[in-house]
Design a protein around this motif. Sequence first.
Motif, PDB file in Angstrom:
ATOM      1  N   PRO A 277       0.788  -1.245   0.000  1.00 51.65           N
ATOM      2  CA  PRO A 277       0.000   0.000   0.000  1.00 51.65           C
ATOM      3  C   PRO A 277       0.810   1.281   0.000  1.00 51.65           C
ATOM      4  O   PRO A 277       0.237   2.368  -0.064  1.00 51.65           O
ATOM      5  CB  PRO A 277      -0.823  -0.096   1.304  1.00 51.65           C
ATOM      6  CG  PRO A 277      -0.650  -1.462   1.801  1.00 51.65           C
ATOM      7  CD  PRO A 277       0.634  -1.975   1.259  1.00 51.65           C
ATOM      8  N   THR A 278       2.129   1.183   0.070  1.00 49.15           N
ATOM      9  CA  THR A 278       2.935   2.395   0.190  1.00 49.15           C
ATOM     10  C   THR A 278       3.079   3.157  -1.122  1.00 49.15           C
ATOM     11  O   THR A 278       3.614   4.256  -1.144  1.00 49.15           O
ATOM     12  CB  THR A 278       4.330   2.056   0.748  1.00 49.15           C
ATOM     13  OG1 THR A 278       5.012   1.210  -0.178  1.00 49.15           O
ATOM     14  CG2 THR A 278       4.220   1.333   2.082  1.00 49.15           C
ATOM     15  N   GLY A 279       2.598   2.592  -2.211  1.00 49.38           N
ATOM     16  CA  GLY A 279       2.720   3.270  -3.500  1.00 49.38           C
ATOM     17  C   GLY A 279       1.909   4.534  -3.625  1.00 49.38           C
ATOM     18  O   GLY A 279       2.110   5.329  -4.545  1.00 49.38           O
ATOM     19  N   VAL A 280       0.980   4.762  -2.699  1.00 46.14           N
ATOM     20  CA  VAL A 280       0.174   5.991  -2.731  1.00 46.14           C
ATOM     21  C   VAL A 280       0.836   7.093  -1.902  1.00 46.14           C
ATOM     22  O   VAL A 280       0.191   8.078  -1.553  1.00 46.14           O
ATOM     23  CB  VAL A 280      -1.266   5.733  -2.239  1.00 46.14           C
ATOM     24  CG1 VAL A 280      -1.988   4.789  -3.179  1.00 46.14           C
ATOM     25  CG2 VAL A 280      -1.274   5.177  -0.812  1.00 46.14           C
ATOM     26  N   GLN A 281       2.140   6.944  -1.635  1.00 45.35           N
ATOM     27  CA  GLN A 281       2.810   7.864  -0.727  1.00 45.35           C
ATOM     28  C   GLN A 281       3.116   9.222  -1.341  1.00 45.35           C
ATOM     29  O   GLN A 281       3.700  10.084  -0.676  1.00 45.35           O
ATOM     30  CB  GLN A 281       4.097   7.222  -0.192  1.00 45.35           C
ATOM     31  CG  GLN A 281       5.080   6.790  -1.241  1.00 45.35           C
ATOM     32  CD  GLN A 281       6.027   5.696  -0.756  1.00 45.35           C
ATOM     33  OE1 GLN A 281       6.570   4.968  -1.554  1.00 45.35           O
ATOM     34  NE2 GLN A 281       6.241   5.583   0.513  1.00 45.35           N
ATOM     35  N   THR A 282       2.696   9.470  -2.591  1.00 45.10           N
ATOM     36  CA  THR A 282       2.903  10.779  -3.204  1.00 45.10           C
ATOM     37  C   THR A 282       1.603  11.404  -3.694  1.00 45.10           C
ATOM     38  O   THR A 282       1.631  12.515  -4.225  1.00 45.10           O
ATOM     39  CB  THR A 282       3.848  10.657  -4.416  1.00 45.10           C
ATOM     40  OG1 THR A 282       3.292   9.727  -5.346  1.00 45.10           O
ATOM     41  CG2 THR A 282       5.232  10.198  -3.996  1.00 45.10           C
ATOM     42  N   VAL A 283       0.470  10.715  -3.541  1.00 42.03           N
ATOM     43  CA  VAL A 283      -0.765  11.176  -4.169  1.00 42.03           C
ATOM     44  C   VAL A 283      -1.832  11.501  -3.130  1.00 42.03           C
ATOM     45  O   VAL A 283      -1.692  11.192  -1.942  1.00 42.03           O
ATOM     46  CB  VAL A 283      -1.312  10.128  -5.171  1.00 42.03           C
ATOM     47  CG1 VAL A 283      -0.278   9.820  -6.235  1.00 42.03           C
ATOM     48  CG2 VAL A 283      -1.748   8.852  -4.452  1.00 42.03           C
TER      49      VAL A 283
END
Length: 476
Positions: free
Chosen positions: A43-49
């Motif tokens: 789930p860390t892939g949303v750390q810029t959005v």
Amino acid sequence: MANVELDQLLAAYPPVDKAAVEARWKEVQPSFTHKIIVLDDDPTGVQTVHDVSVYTDWTEETIEKGFLEEGQIFFILTNSRAFTRKETEAEHRAIAERVERISQKYKRPYMIISRGDSTLRGHYPLETEVMRATIEEHSNTKVDGEILLPFFKEGGRLTVENIHYVQDGNVLIPAGETEFAKDRTFGYRASDLAEWIEEKTSGAFTAKEVTSISLEQLRALEIEAITEKLMEVSDYGKVVVNALEEDDVRVFSIALMNALNKGKRFLFRTAATFTKVIGNISSRPLLEREELIDPASTNGGLIIVGSHVQKTTDQLEALKELTMLHFIEFDCHLVRDKTAFSAEVERVKQEAEAQVTDGKTTVIYTKRERLDLGKGMEEEELKLSVQISDAVTSIVAGFAVRPAYLIAKGGITSSDVGTKGLRVKKAVVAGQVAPGIPVWKTGAESTFPFIPYVIFPGNVGNVTTLKEVVSLLEGI
């Protein structure tokens, strides 16, 4: 390979002409209408959005919902870093087939981004290779190439002259010389991304065949030349993109959109920054406590720490300086004794419930030593780690009291807590509570609807970042 001083590296390149980049972006971006599907291996892939949807399954109905959303980009949480190779292969074949079918139904082009770890761990090249084969099987087109772009500045992951670095203070360490490269499941040796590709593909793609997009080209805004480079890529050739700043990714993305609009087709293995840039998502301030915590709540928060990288262990030790918190060590090594393990899970759950009900934020952390079964037992260790994660998430799923907030530390841990513990089907990314640390607002269907759920990567932040985030949420 030697370490590099960050200040010296930054000084070696001319600054980005931000005004010129913005002007070129406004020329090209409106013409780019591909649907963007991001497959997030944790789930860390949303750390810029922010203000984007995250779905936790990949049924045809869910993918169609994503296509029909007004926004250009949506995420699917695959959690594939916790999967075996066989499970990962089946998952990505199903997703690629469904995406291609829905794209044809609505006659809308798309791009799939395999969002992987910025320290190069995960099922590469398996995931993108399976999708390439599936897409080509179910369409009349070939995938021309694959873009690799692991830059993620918030986490200190920079790529220069094809060398991928991990930042530690003002020092940049080649990725192949960090603890992440020693991962028991996804380890590697090379820091040069071209050599890393050769290593990971067992020589199927050699380093000398890799196309490189240099910082010199990006800083000189050689967009037409970069576009031409991309147009020449064929036979699933590999492209490595260098980047020191987010604007480097923007310059590359302008050239990429030009190439995609001319009919080129690529797959992507990237870190989180590229998803923000190509999705045209604006920056926003970090979230404040008032945006997250219900002032009427008298319960404590709940913090789950599962990651075993050294950075997480150091952050946990710093967190223990907050003496008002309650700490419970979960002896996960009991996993090989079913009866003892079940009793341990129940002990931890009951103690945590009592403390949170009493208004005390509670930290449940797994035993810090890794479970080591010996050489050649990596798949068996992965299976046991899944059992441990299932036990931790069962604590959340059956928790008798609603915490004021929930933090999960570690990629696989946070995925399982979100999908199995909180039972989230769809969440909205509220933003970030600290650089690179995203917050979900859970859906109405979840175990605790609309709770702030902080997804804290194992490899992000400095030694005090976890303590600082908890201090913010606690109002101290």
